[in-house]
Design an enzyme around this catalytic site. Structure first.
Site, PDB file in Angstrom:
ATOM      1  N   ARG A 171       0.839  -1.203   0.000  1.00  0.00           N
ATOM      2  CA  ARG A 171       0.000   0.000   0.000  1.00  0.00           C
ATOM      3  C   ARG A 171       0.878   1.259   0.000  1.00  0.00           C
ATOM      4  NH1 ARG A 171      -2.099  -1.541   5.796  1.00  0.00           N
ATOM      5  NH2 ARG A 171      -0.591  -0.529   7.150  1.00  0.00           N
ATOM      6  N   ASP A 172       0.251   2.413   0.207  1.00  0.00           N
ATOM      7  CA  ASP A 172       0.987   3.675   0.182  1.00  0.00           C
ATOM      8  C   ASP A 172       1.725   3.887   1.495  1.00  0.00           C
ATOM      9  OD1 ASP A 172      -1.307   3.787   1.654  1.00  0.00           O
ATOM     10  OD2 ASP A 172      -1.930   5.774   0.957  1.00  0.00           O
ATOM     11  N   GLU A 173       2.567   2.910   1.867  1.00  0.00           N
ATOM     12  CA  GLU A 173       3.267   2.963   3.140  1.00  0.00           C
ATOM     13  C   GLU A 173       4.672   2.379   2.940  1.00  0.00           C
ATOM     14  OE1 GLU A 173       1.869   2.470   7.734  1.00  0.00           O
ATOM     15  OE2 GLU A 173       0.435   2.301   6.138  1.00  0.00           O
ATOM     16  N   HIS A 203       2.317  -8.605   6.325  1.00  0.00           N
ATOM     17  CA  HIS A 203       2.742  -7.800   7.461  1.00  0.00           C
ATOM     18  C   HIS A 203       3.445  -8.738   8.422  1.00  0.00           C
ATOM     19  CE1 HIS A 203       1.357  -3.642   7.817  1.00  0.00           C
ATOM     20  NE2 HIS A 203       1.561  -3.713   9.119  1.00  0.00           N
ATOM     21  N   ASP A 221       7.252  -2.945  14.313  1.00  0.00           N
ATOM     22  CA  ASP A 221       7.145  -4.216  13.602  1.00  0.00           C
ATOM     23  C   ASP A 221       8.528  -4.877  13.525  1.00  0.00           C
ATOM     24  OD1 ASP A 221       5.379  -2.043  12.783  1.00  0.00           O
ATOM     25  OD2 ASP A 221       4.419  -3.445  11.423  1.00  0.00           O
ATOM     26  N   GLU A 231      -1.844  -8.462   8.487  1.00  0.00           N
ATOM     27  CA  GLU A 231      -1.832  -7.378   9.478  1.00  0.00           C
ATOM     28  C   GLU A 231      -2.862  -7.636  10.578  1.00  0.00           C
ATOM     29  OE1 GLU A 231      -2.617  -3.583   7.689  1.00  0.00           O
ATOM     30  OE2 GLU A 231      -1.633  -2.522   9.337  1.00  0.00           O
TER      31      GLU A 231
HETATM   32  C1  RAM Z   1       0.631   0.933  10.513  1.00  0.00           C
HETATM   33  C2  RAM Z   1       1.826   0.205  10.034  1.00  0.00           C
HETATM   34  C3  RAM Z   1       2.612  -0.519  11.071  1.00  0.00           C
HETATM   35  C4  RAM Z   1       2.379  -0.077  12.468  1.00  0.00           C
HETATM   36  C5  RAM Z   1       1.891   1.320  12.549  1.00  0.00           C
HETATM   37  C6  RAM Z   1       1.583   1.775  13.954  1.00  0.00           C
HETATM   38  O1  RAM Z   1       0.215   1.860   9.567  1.00  0.00           O
HETATM   39  O2  RAM Z   1       1.465  -0.661   9.022  1.00  0.00           O
HETATM   40  O3  RAM Z   1       2.443  -1.902  11.024  1.00  0.00           O
HETATM   41  O4  RAM Z   1       3.583  -0.222  13.158  1.00  0.00           O
HETATM   42  O5  RAM Z   1       0.791   1.593  11.738  1.00  0.00           O
END
Ligand code: RAM
Length: 872
Positions: free
Chosen positions: A481-483, A772, A490, A751
């Site tokens: 995704r956009d991340e 994730h 993690d 996730e």
């Molecule tokens: C999400 C991320 C990540 C997490 C943070 C707090 O957007 O994917 O896994 O560490 O938030």
């Protein structure tokens, strides 16, 4: 399972296949590199393995030379065969060295010299660069445009050696005389570019020829000038990618020449890659392909001159200290569907990260669109909601009729499904049109876990794919995704597990370098590294700064990872100290126990202050332990006292006399962290254990933990004497649990346990990654406890280790094998009826303590293969 102390049958075999006097094997420098060039460290360490059959090293002698002898250690009486520090004449950039080792075995027999190994240093500092940063003469036509740069040059003599040193602010691919140099992708990678830019070195001796030659570079915006993080354009490190390159050639007559990136290069934006974006994908127009653009024959008269900047900038230029990203595996399409007319979906059967290679028939002028998805909607179409703003779409426009083969260059996708559309009507697609190319940092695969339980094996496979998908140059939270950022929480959760599956020593060490670079003056660690989003303070995220160095140290024995990061750890502990009153954190911003199931919100039910105090205690304890390892006695005492005070403050504030949590809602995670971080005073332990078990019971035997509690839950249960509860959680099939996601079809770690359910479909939230790795942290318990191969922090790097198999649950066998720096270590067990067979392999020059699961007395064993048959 009943533990019986009855008599045991025991056979111990000692592998005796190597002859005395066999020379050392597998010589490596630094963090496990074999004959590297462009090596990063002028004060290297040396490691070697002793052949099977040798028990112990009693002395060693190392020699390092270039033309002359630079270091002869002489005979050193020592059993150290891993990470032996160089202590010879100073080494410098470009130096090419060979080294060898002689050792004496347990009988004092010298092995004789090993075959020599080699290493060659890269350009160690900015001073070694005469090149200039170059960029196309004009501004980027679009935000994520790519450019081509080139020049030709003569070679008039016979070349004996040529080295290409190169880096970019952005992504690069170098071509020499029409061929791509090396196999690296996404080079140079993602560091905190304002502070450090990694450089790469290639041996290009055989790519040069007498006469005219040409060199070309493709430049992409990548993480440097492309879109990354949440803050849009303001987040970019720079407005346009730039190249820095130095080609150093030596000739047969002893002379040499250097070709650099400078104003003599030409550039164009008119190549076929119209744009390439990590989040959004790549747009390729074959009509704009420039035949022979990196060959000498090509006429670049119409190209613009580049802009050159001799100011190298303040960022440290140093050789990349770990392996670049490469194509590691190819996956064939398993299934082909057409849920909507003209949209063909290729199912690779495995959620993966990389890109597809397509081999398709095209007609001139048509644009083929490639979309990606990790999952399908119920109607068989692509589910892309969870990519959020990331378009992750490639387009290929054909220049002619016929079959083309294509893959993108500067983008990657997280996907299991590839959708192709845009073909002529009546086309009949074939499965072999799409192949998945799996990309990640090219680290050695060193560990293997297997068991008698297919779902547990699937879990191990999912953990492995979670790692592969999120080790693309930095440890990311998710790859689609956009991340795709280096989320610290993690990373710390998954670090120990990662160290078993892949040789990740250098990978973590490098990322910790970026963490040091990005630590804030207050001591706070940003929640993503490299920092493109400072975020809240967040206990459990910031503590990646202590937890990762320590975990890597325990698994490698590398003290340098503690010394390098010591100041950073002190900074973090100082940050907590400033936040604390009477050793307790009263107010802190946080992500909490992220994604705890059934909690009030994503941040879980465990109070931030409790998490803050727990992690303050843990990080301070790690700092104290690190000080001890580094021989900083005064610091060790000081931080030990502080850790004790914080633990005490936690215990008095949060526990009553019955070991029950007070002043905070009771959560599994609160108890788990208190146990794991050794906070609970002895006298409260029984009570606390009872309360934790009660909470699990109230949850109908399920976990109610998020990112912070889940990694430790099995370990804490087992260590408090409740292994059956731990097994029950591990083998649980209902929500929330590891197998639950597998039952919904997971081929990676998700996730959320319920990112998708067969019953209700996709989780409604946009934050819904199917790759994730955080919950893959259970791997550590599977390897170290279920199979039973665990490092010993007091003799780190598996110099001594524990074999502690734990048969339980429905398992009838389990095994873990790990290629340690000393050789192969393994622990496997199989239960037939009431007899347990154990097989233990201890590498040369190490020892192990075997803890038998039937109560039989512990045993210390040396190198060799040890077999046992135990009545249970
Ligand atoms: C999400 C991320 C990540 C997490 C943070 C707090 O957007 O994917 O896994 O560490 O938030």
């Amino acid at each position: 399972m009943k533990l019986s102390k009855a008599t045991t049958l025991f056979i111990s075999l000692h592998a005796g296949y190597a002859l005395a006097g066999s020379p050392a094997i597998s010589l490596t420098v630094g963090e496990g590199f074999t004959n590297p060039i462009g090596f990063h460290d002028a004060t290297p360490t040396f490691s070697w393995k002793l052949p099977d059959g040798v028990k112990k090293q009693t002395a060693y002698r190392v020699e390092v030379r270039d033309h002359e002898l630079l270091w002869d250690s002489g005979w050193i009486e020592s059993d150290q065969s891993v990470l032996v520090p160089y202590a010879g004449k100073p080494l410098s950039s470009r130096q090419s060295l060979s080294w060898r080792v002689d050792y004496r075995d347990e009988d004092g027999q010298p092995s004789g010299w090993s075959e020599p190994a080699s290493f060659e240093l890269g350009l160690l500092s900015s001073k070694d660069w005469t090149a200039k940063w170059i960029r196309p003469g004009a501004d980027l036509p679009e935000l994520e445009s790519t450019s081509l740069l080139r020049r030709s040059f003569p070679i008039t003599q016979e070349v004996t050696q040529a080295r290409l040193h190169v880096t970019a602010r952005g992504l690069f691919e170098i071509h020499l005389n029409g061929e791509k140099v090396g196999r690296d992708e996404f080079a140079q990678g993602w560091t905190s570019y304002q502070k450090r830019i990694d450089t790469l070195s290639y041996d290009v001796t055989s790519s040069l020829k007498k006469g005219r030659n040409a060199i070309g570079a493709m430049l992409g915006t990548g993480w440097y000038a492309g879109k990354i993080g949440f803050r849009g354009e303001s987040n970019r490190y720079g407005s346009q990618p730039e190249l820095l390159l130095q080609l150093e050639v030596q000739y047969a007559d002893g002379s040499s020449s250097t070709l650099i990136s400078d104003e003599d290069w030409s550039s164009t934006f008119d190549g076929p890659i119209r744009s390439s974006s990590i989040y959004n994908g790549e747009n390729y127009d074959a009509n704009l392909e420039i035949d022979g653009w990196s060959t000498a024959e090509f006429n670049d008269g119409s190209w613009a001159k580049v802009k050159a900047n001799p100011d190298l900038g303040s960022a440290v230029l140093s050789p990349k200290p770990f392996a670049p990203v490469r194509v590691i595996e190819e996956i064939a399409t398993q299934k082909l569907t057409e849920p909507e007319p003209g949209r063909f979906i290729f199912d690779l059967g495995q959620n993966m990260v990389g890109y597809p290679e397509i081999r398709i028939p095209v007609t001139k002028g048509r644009t083929i669109t490639m979309r990606f998805a990790e999952m399908l909607n119920p109607d068989g179409t692509m589910y892309t909601d969870n990519y959020r703003a990331a378009k992750s779409t490639n387009q290929y426009t054909a220049a002619r009729d016929g079959t083309i083969t294509w893959k993108p260059t500067f983008t990657f996708h997280g996907f299991r499904y590839v959708e192709l559309s845009g073909f002529e009507k009546d086309i009949s697609p074939q499965k072999d049109w799409v192949t998945g190319l799996v990309l990640h940092s090219d680290l050695p695969r060193i560990g293997k876990f297997e068991s008698s339980h297919p779902k547990l094996n699937q879990l191990q496979s999912n953990i492995l794919w979670g790692q592969r998908g999120n080790f693309l140059d930095i440890p990311t939270d998710c790859p689609q995704r956009d991340e795709r950022m280096g989320w610290t929480g993690d990373a710390q959760a998954f670090c120990s597990t990662s160290m078993f599956n892949y040789g990740s020593h250098a990978f973590w060490k490098s990322w910790l370098g970026s963490m040091r670079d990005d630590q804030l003056p207050s001591g706070k660690i940003p929640c993503v590294i490299p920092d493109v989003f400072a975020g809240p303070d967040s206990p459990g995220w910031m503590d990646a700064a202590t937890i990762i160095p320590w975990n890597v140290y325990v698994r490698t024995g590398d003290k340098e990872i503690l010394s390098e990061n010591y100041q950073m750890m002190e900074g973090l502990v100082g940050f907590y100290r400033k936040k604390a009153k009477n050793h307790r954190i009263h107010k802190i911003s946080a992500f909490g126990d992220w994604l705890q199931p059934y909690a009030k919100d994503n941040k879980g039910n465990t109070p931030f202050e409790l998490l803050g105090t727990a992690f303050y205690a843990y990080s301070t304890q790690i700092l104290a332990d690190s000080a001890k390892v580094l021989g900083k006695t005064a610091d060790a005492e000081k931080y030990q006292t502080e850790a004790k005070a914080v633990k005490q403050a936690f215990a008095t504030h949060y526990f009553d006399e019955q070991g029950k949590l007070k002043n905070a809602p009771e959560t599994q995670t609160a108890y788990i962290l208190a146990f794991e971080f050794n906070i609970i005073p002895e006298k409260f332990m029984k009570g606390a254990e009872k309360n934790l078990l009660r909470l699990i019971n109230e949850a109908d035997g399920h976990l109610r933990t998020g990112f912070l509690g889940t990694p430790y839950i099995a370990q804490v249960l087992e260590e408090t004497g409740n292994p059956e509860v731990a097994f029950d959680l591990l083998f649980k099939e209902s929500y929330p649990s590891w197998f639950y996601s597998i039952n919904q079809g997971a081929t990676t770690m998700w996730e959320r346990w319920d990112s998708f359910t067969l019953k209700d479909g996709f989780h409604p939230e946009g934050m819904n990654s199917f790759n994730h790795y955080a919950y893959g942290a259970i791997g550590q318990w599977m390897y170290e406890r279920v199979a039973g191969l665990a490092p010993d922090p007091t003799q780190p790097g598996y110099k001594h280790f524990f074999v502690r198999p734990l048969p339980g649950g429905p398992l009838t066998s389990a095994s873990a094998t790990l290629e340690t720096a000393y050789g192969t270590a393994s622990s496997s067990w199989a239960l037939t009826g009431r007899t347990l067979e154990m097989n233990v392999r201890v590498p040369p020059n190490t020892s192990a303590t075997i803890e038998f699961p039937n109560g039989r007395e512990k045993e210390n064993v040396g190198p060799g293969i040890h077999r046992y048959r135990l009545p249970m």
